[in-house]
Design an enzyme around this catalytic site. Structure first.
Site, PDB file in Angstrom:
ATOM      1  N   ARG A  89       0.825  -1.206   0.000  1.00  0.00           N
ATOM      2  CA  ARG A  89       0.000   0.000   0.000  1.00  0.00           C
ATOM      3  C   ARG A  89       0.863   1.262   0.000  1.00  0.00           C
ATOM      4  O   ARG A  89       0.506   2.267  -0.638  1.00  0.00           O
ATOM      5  CB  ARG A  89      -0.913  -0.021   1.223  1.00  0.00           C
ATOM      6  CG  ARG A  89      -1.947   1.096   1.276  1.00  0.00           C
ATOM      7  CD  ARG A  89      -3.004   0.817   2.324  1.00  0.00           C
ATOM      8  NE  ARG A  89      -3.980   1.887   2.387  1.00  0.00           N
ATOM      9  CZ  ARG A  89      -4.158   2.685   3.450  1.00  0.00           C
ATOM     10  NH1 ARG A  89      -3.423   2.514   4.543  1.00  0.00           N
ATOM     11  NH2 ARG A  89      -5.059   3.638   3.436  1.00  0.00           N
ATOM     12  N   HIS A  93       0.402   4.319  -2.647  1.00  0.00           N
ATOM     13  CA  HIS A  93       0.131   5.696  -2.227  1.00  0.00           C
ATOM     14  C   HIS A  93       1.250   6.647  -2.646  1.00  0.00           C
ATOM     15  O   HIS A  93       1.016   7.849  -2.805  1.00  0.00           O
ATOM     16  CB  HIS A  93      -0.085   5.751  -0.715  1.00  0.00           C
ATOM     17  CG  HIS A  93      -1.460   5.326  -0.302  1.00  0.00           C
ATOM     18  ND1 HIS A  93      -2.243   6.066   0.551  1.00  0.00           N
ATOM     19  CD2 HIS A  93      -2.207   4.245  -0.633  1.00  0.00           C
ATOM     20  CE1 HIS A  93      -3.408   5.454   0.731  1.00  0.00           C
ATOM     21  NE2 HIS A  93      -3.398   4.348   0.015  1.00  0.00           N
ATOM     22  N   ASN A 121      -4.024   9.025   4.388  1.00  0.00           N
ATOM     23  CA  ASN A 121      -2.800   8.447   4.943  1.00  0.00           C
ATOM     24  C   ASN A 121      -2.703   8.536   6.451  1.00  0.00           C
ATOM     25  O   ASN A 121      -2.100   7.670   7.103  1.00  0.00           O
ATOM     26  CB  ASN A 121      -1.576   9.153   4.345  1.00  0.00           C
ATOM     27  CG  ASN A 121      -1.455   8.975   2.849  1.00  0.00           C
ATOM     28  OD1 ASN A 121      -1.976   8.013   2.284  1.00  0.00           O
ATOM     29  ND2 ASN A 121      -0.776   9.905   2.187  1.00  0.00           N
ATOM     30  N   HIS A 220      -6.278  -5.945  -2.443  1.00  0.00           N
ATOM     31  CA  HIS A 220      -7.118  -6.066  -1.247  1.00  0.00           C
ATOM     32  C   HIS A 220      -7.464  -7.518  -0.938  1.00  0.00           C
ATOM     33  O   HIS A 220      -8.342  -7.783  -0.123  1.00  0.00           O
ATOM     34  CB  HIS A 220      -8.398  -5.246  -1.423  1.00  0.00           C
ATOM     35  CG  HIS A 220      -8.173  -3.775  -1.386  1.00  0.00           C
ATOM     36  ND1 HIS A 220      -9.121  -2.845  -1.773  1.00  0.00           N
ATOM     37  CD2 HIS A 220      -7.085  -3.048  -1.002  1.00  0.00           C
ATOM     38  CE1 HIS A 220      -8.628  -1.628  -1.631  1.00  0.00           C
ATOM     39  NE2 HIS A 220      -7.397  -1.720  -1.167  1.00  0.00           N
TER      40      HIS A 220
END
Length: 356
Positions: A89, A93, A121, A220
């Site tokens: 992740r 990001h 975040n 996910h």
């Protein structure tokens, strides 16, 4: 946030491993008696930076970089099974905000307004200490050579492969940015609350297509999400006063028990009910059963008359197809606007620009 009792003890363990694997180091490079062969997917779908990034970028300056990153990720995974999903992740990001430049790692300073404080975040991203440990080890082995942006890319690949997913040859040669973009982190990152058309637009804005959207959402298949990321689906979906009608009723009951109305929104929930720490294609099977945890996930399958659902069906029925596509989409994402050549810098500390 994940905390180490002592980061230096981890560094000591890594250095012992380095010695045991017969690494011979100098101040500028590191040579190893045998290099692990990795099955690769050739990057024929790469974006415009293909000519600038290369899987052999560190072959002469830090040839054992991939093995070092994988060793550290594996050590951390043994005590924190959540961490691989968190590291993947971090890379996501980072790349969606002004490209894959390591900006997500920068702390606040007199010159930097950190992306860590953006709503997507804040109190959510984790794994920064793992990146610190990797950077400290690499600075010991081959100082001033490997960028933090490349560490994120390598840690993402190691996290997936060590969790049972595919491996791929990571394109390398990114340099680190010297700025952060708090506003971009707030607006550019896909949100779990957004409809499918907005998700598609955000992926298209960074050069990724609908297949990349469905494929990368498959990340996910492992990890956790807080109640606050989906609690509106359980009680008052889109202000209707009722739960999301696409939610499987048995699954809804389970989620309501774990996330009571008005309860603690930081409570963690498995993104995948069956194999929460394994990288597999269960995510897509969950969507077909209306058991996608996040609204943004379920949209991929349940949005009316959208052909994107057919990709979900392919991956649900063929894990190999998902793995092959995931590797290619990760390469595509890793090639979003990298800094190369003389642009940017090689940070000595991933949390600070070198001038700091």
């Amino acid at each position: 946030m994940y905390k180490y009792v002592c980061v230096t003890s981890l560094i000591h363990r890594i250095r012992q491993t380095v010695r045991q694997e017969a690494l011979y180091c100098t101040m500028s490079s590191c040579y190893v008696s045998g290099v692990l062969a990795v099955a690769t997917f050739m990057a024929f779908l790469l974006h415009g930076s293909q000519a600038q990034l290369s899987p052999t970028f560190y072959d002469s300056t830090c040839p054992n970089v991939s093995d070092i990153v994988q060793t550290i990720v594996q050590l951390v995974q043994s005590s924190d099974p959540r961490m691989p999903a968190s590291l993947l992740r971090l890379h996501f990001h980072d790349c969606f905000v002004d490209g894959c430049d390591g900006s997500v790692l920068l702390d606040n300073s007199t010159a930097i307004v950190s992306e860590k404080d953006a709503p997507p975040n804040s109190n959510s991203l984790r794994g920064f200490e793992v990146i610190d440990a990797i950077k400290m080890t690499l600075e010991y082995v081959c100082p001033g050579v490997v960028s933090c942006a490349d560490i994120l890319a390598l840690a993402a690949e190691a996290s997936v492969s060590l969790s049972g997913g595919p491996s791929w040859t990571v394109q390398l040669g990114r340099r680190d940015g010297t700025t952060a973009n708090l506003t971009g982190a707030d607006t550019n990152l896909p949100s779990p609350f957004e409809p499918l058309d907005i998700l598609k637009a955000k992926f298209a804005a960074v050069g990724l297509n609908d297949t990349d959207l469905v494929t990368l959402s498959g990340a996910h298949t492992f990890g956790r999400a807080r109640c606050g990321a989906f609690s509106d689906r359980l009680y008052n979906f889109n202000g209707t006063g009722i739960p999301d009608p696409t939610l499987n009723t048995s699954y809804l009951t389970t989620l309501q028990a774990n996330c009571p109305d008005g309860g603690n929104e930081t409570t963690l929930n498995n993104l995948d009910l069956s194999t929460p720490d394994a990288f597999d294609n269960s995510y897509y099977l969950n969507l077909q059963s209306n058991e996608g945890l996040l609204a943004s996930d379920q949209h991929l399958y349940s949005t009316s008359n959208d052909p994107i659902a057919s990709i979900v069906g392919i991956y649900a029925g063929n894990q190999t197809a998902f793995f092959e596509s995931f590797a290619l989409s990760m390469i595509n994402m890793g090639n979003i606007s990298p800094l190369t050549g003389s642009d940017g810098e090689i940070r000595s500390n991933c949390r600070l620009v070198n001038a700091s």
